[in-house]
Design a protein around this motif. Structure first.
Motif, PDB file in Angstrom:
ATOM      1  N   ALA A  43      -9.895 -21.931   1.504  1.00  0.00           N
ATOM      2  CA  ALA A  43     -10.660 -20.682   1.389  1.00  0.00           C
ATOM      3  C   ALA A  43     -10.215 -19.686   2.454  1.00  0.00           C
ATOM      4  O   ALA A  43     -10.074 -18.492   2.176  1.00  0.00           O
ATOM      5  CB  ALA A  43     -12.158 -20.964   1.508  1.00  0.00           C
ATOM      6  N   VAL A  44      -9.971 -20.186   3.665  1.00  0.00           N
ATOM      7  CA  VAL A  44      -9.517 -19.296   4.740  1.00  0.00           C
ATOM      8  C   VAL A  44      -8.128 -18.750   4.413  1.00  0.00           C
ATOM      9  O   VAL A  44      -7.843 -17.576   4.669  1.00  0.00           O
ATOM     10  CB  VAL A  44      -9.536 -20.007   6.112  1.00  0.00           C
ATOM     11  N   ALA A  45      -7.278 -19.573   3.827  1.00  0.00           N
ATOM     12  CA  ALA A  45      -5.951 -19.097   3.424  1.00  0.00           C
ATOM     13  C   ALA A  45      -6.081 -17.964   2.403  1.00  0.00           C
ATOM     14  O   ALA A  45      -5.326 -16.985   2.458  1.00  0.00           O
ATOM     15  CB  ALA A  45      -5.116 -20.244   2.864  1.00  0.00           C
ATOM     16  N   ASN A  69      -6.598 -10.319   2.957  1.00  0.00           N
ATOM     17  CA  ASN A  69      -6.539  -9.333   4.034  1.00  0.00           C
ATOM     18  C   ASN A  69      -5.131  -8.756   4.180  1.00  0.00           C
ATOM     19  O   ASN A  69      -4.959  -7.553   4.362  1.00  0.00           O
ATOM     20  CB  ASN A  69      -7.020  -9.943   5.353  1.00  0.00           C
ATOM     21  N   VAL A  70      -4.128  -9.613   4.073  1.00  0.00           N
ATOM     22  CA  VAL A  70      -2.741  -9.129   4.143  1.00  0.00           C
ATOM     23  C   VAL A  70      -2.451  -8.200   2.964  1.00  0.00           C
ATOM     24  O   VAL A  70      -1.844  -7.136   3.124  1.00  0.00           O
ATOM     25  CB  VAL A  70      -1.754 -10.319   4.180  1.00  0.00           C
ATOM     26  N   ALA A  71      -2.899  -8.594   1.776  1.00  0.00           N
ATOM     27  CA  ALA A  71      -2.686  -7.761   0.577  1.00  0.00           C
ATOM     28  C   ALA A  71      -3.384  -6.406   0.730  1.00  0.00           C
ATOM     29  O   ALA A  71      -2.809  -5.362   0.388  1.00  0.00           O
ATOM     30  CB  ALA A  71      -3.192  -8.487  -0.666  1.00  0.00           C
ATOM     31  N   TYR A 106      -5.710 -16.115  11.137  1.00  0.00           N
ATOM     32  CA  TYR A 106      -4.556 -17.021  11.089  1.00  0.00           C
ATOM     33  C   TYR A 106      -4.465 -17.844  12.380  1.00  0.00           C
ATOM     34  O   TYR A 106      -4.279 -19.061  12.345  1.00  0.00           O
ATOM     35  CB  TYR A 106      -3.268 -16.229  10.866  1.00  0.00           C
ATOM     36  N   VAL A 107      -4.636 -17.176  13.518  1.00  0.00           N
ATOM     37  CA  VAL A 107      -4.601 -17.886  14.803  1.00  0.00           C
ATOM     38  C   VAL A 107      -5.754 -18.907  14.849  1.00  0.00           C
ATOM     39  O   VAL A 107      -5.566 -20.052  15.261  1.00  0.00           O
ATOM     40  CB  VAL A 107      -4.681 -16.901  15.987  1.00  0.00           C
TER      41      VAL A 107
END
Length: 140
Positions: free
Chosen positions: A85-87, A93-95, A134-135
């Motif tokens: 889910a976090v991925a 968010n990147v998109a 991500y971190v």
């Protein structure tokens, strides 16, 4: 006075020490995204001339952001946060960040200068959230 039994206990939220940064990053995303979504829904007719973005677009974005924030909240509240889910959160968010830049570059919304600045600022903020998440995911 703290007893030896309390030393090293896990916070009452169920969060382990390794997921604290991730939980904070997810909650920050919820707050910023939710406020943004509600802002678009509540102020679309006020912001349209300032941003140059039609209210219909602001309403659609507001609904998406509000629902997305609620989903991210659900992800953040899990006892064991789902890596998958976090991925997805990070990927979205990147998109969003990339789409923000492209939107301004191709003038897709014919926004005002302030509107384009807001879109880029939003994209940078979302990219920072994704990086922090991500971190946090890597530390988990």
């Amino acid at each position: 006075m703290m007893s030896s039994q309390n030393v090293g206990t896990v916070p009452s939220t169920g969060a382990s020490r390794s997921d604290v940064l991730l939980r904070l990053a997810l909650v920050a995303d919820v707050v910023l995204t939710g406020a943004n979504g509600i802002g678009y829904l509540a102020l679309a007719t006020v912001l349209d001339s300032f941003l140059g973005v039609p209210p219909s677009v602001q309403y659609a974005v507001g609904v998406f952001l509000t629902v997305y924030a609620l989903w991210v909240l659900a992800v953040s509240r899990q006892e064991r946060i789902s890596r998958g889910a976090v991925a997805v959160v990070i990927g979205l968010n990147v998109a969003w960040a990339g789409a923000s830049v492209v939107t301004v570059l191709v003038d897709a919304l014919t926004a005002t200068g302030a509107g384009n600045g807001w879109i880029v600022f939003q994209g940078l903020t979302v990219a920072a959230m994704g990086a922090l998440q991500y971190v946090g995911l890597r530390r988990m």
